[in-house]
Write a protein that holds these residues in place. Structure first.
Motif, PDB file in Angstrom:
ATOM      1  N   GLN A 104     -37.548  16.724 -67.645  1.00 55.70           N
ATOM      2  CA  GLN A 104     -36.196  17.330 -68.020  1.00 55.70           C
ATOM      3  C   GLN A 104     -36.048  16.540 -69.077  1.00 55.70           C
ATOM      4  OE1 GLN A 104     -35.310  20.068 -66.985  1.00 55.70           O
ATOM      5  NE2 GLN A 104     -36.939  20.228 -65.633  1.00 55.70           N
ATOM      6  N   ASN A 117     -34.039  17.014 -72.022  1.00 54.51           N
ATOM      7  CA  ASN A 117     -32.818  17.092 -72.504  1.00 54.51           C
ATOM      8  C   ASN A 117     -31.884  16.443 -72.029  1.00 54.51           C
ATOM      9  OD1 ASN A 117     -31.076  18.699 -74.276  1.00 54.51           O
ATOM     10  ND2 ASN A 117     -30.347  20.109 -73.004  1.00 54.51           N
ATOM     11  N   GLU A 118     -31.751  16.308 -70.691  1.00 55.58           N
ATOM     12  CA  GLU A 118     -31.039  15.209 -69.881  1.00 55.58           C
ATOM     13  C   GLU A 118     -31.477  13.683 -70.160  1.00 55.58           C
ATOM     14  OE1 GLU A 118     -32.105  17.036 -66.192  1.00 55.58           O
ATOM     15  OE2 GLU A 118     -30.876  18.840 -66.906  1.00 55.58           O
ATOM     16  N   ARG A 119     -32.685  13.583 -70.400  1.00 55.55           N
ATOM     17  CA  ARG A 119     -33.270  12.148 -70.582  1.00 55.55           C
ATOM     18  C   ARG A 119     -33.180  11.978 -71.992  1.00 55.55           C
ATOM     19  NH1 ARG A 119     -38.465  10.573 -68.179  1.00 55.55           N
ATOM     20  NH2 ARG A 119     -37.734   8.610 -68.567  1.00 55.55           N
ATOM     21  N   ASP A 178     -28.870  10.737 -73.145  1.00 49.39           N
ATOM     22  CA  ASP A 178     -28.594   9.043 -72.952  1.00 49.39           C
ATOM     23  C   ASP A 178     -29.359   8.383 -73.858  1.00 49.39           C
ATOM     24  OD1 ASP A 178     -30.826   9.006 -71.566  1.00 49.39           O
ATOM     25  OD2 ASP A 178     -30.240   7.949 -70.044  1.00 49.39           O
TER      26      ASP A 178
END
Length: 144
Positions: free
Chosen positions: A31, A33-35, A38
């Motif tokens: 995933q 996008n989430e990684r 940040d």
């Protein structure tokens, strides 16, 4: 080949394309996008052939002087054509323009093509991180 350079989190369509290519290259899902969300100062280099994504290289700021080259891959049918090398050149040029002095990356022995490309492109092995699985990470750095 067409190359595209992006700063920050790309559109959902581009993230979907990168995730699909990642899945094809590494045979696993991530995933991204989430990684990526940040990570500071994300830089993405993309390679297209006839409108299809065939390669990517993602990095981000590790410190004010160090850029971390995080993930990359090239579609198997496009390997051996210099795509990974050009993506690396593009990434390092952008990192240097942004004022970074060092680029760092990690790889594993099982990704020998990437390890050899890094060494041929001026990286030096600086450390090895051991893991419980025995597949330690090789840490490499290059002065920009």
């Amino acid at each position: 080949m067409d190359y595209l350079s992006l700063k920050g989190i790309p559109s959902k369509r581009i993230v979907k394309d990168i995730c699909g290519l990642y899945r094809d290259v590494f045979n696993e899902d991530r995933q991204l996008n989430e990684r990526m969300a940040d990570k500071p100062n994300v830089d993405i280099q993309l390679a297209y052939e006839n409108g299809t994504l065939i390669g990517f290289k993602i990095g981000y700021e590790q410190s004010p002087t160090t850029f971390y080259s995080w993930l990359g891959g090239v579609r198997s049918t496009s390997q051996g054509k210099g795509v990974a090398l050009q993506l690396m050149r593009n990434q390092h040029a952008k990192a240097k323009e942004a004022g970074y002095k060092i680029v760092e990356t990690k790889t594993m022995n099982r990704w020998r093509k990437m390890l050899l490309l890094n060494i041929r492109f001026g990286f030096n092995v600086t450390a090895v991180e051991e893991s419980q699985t025995g597949d330690g990470k090789i840490i490499l750095q290059k002065a920009l």
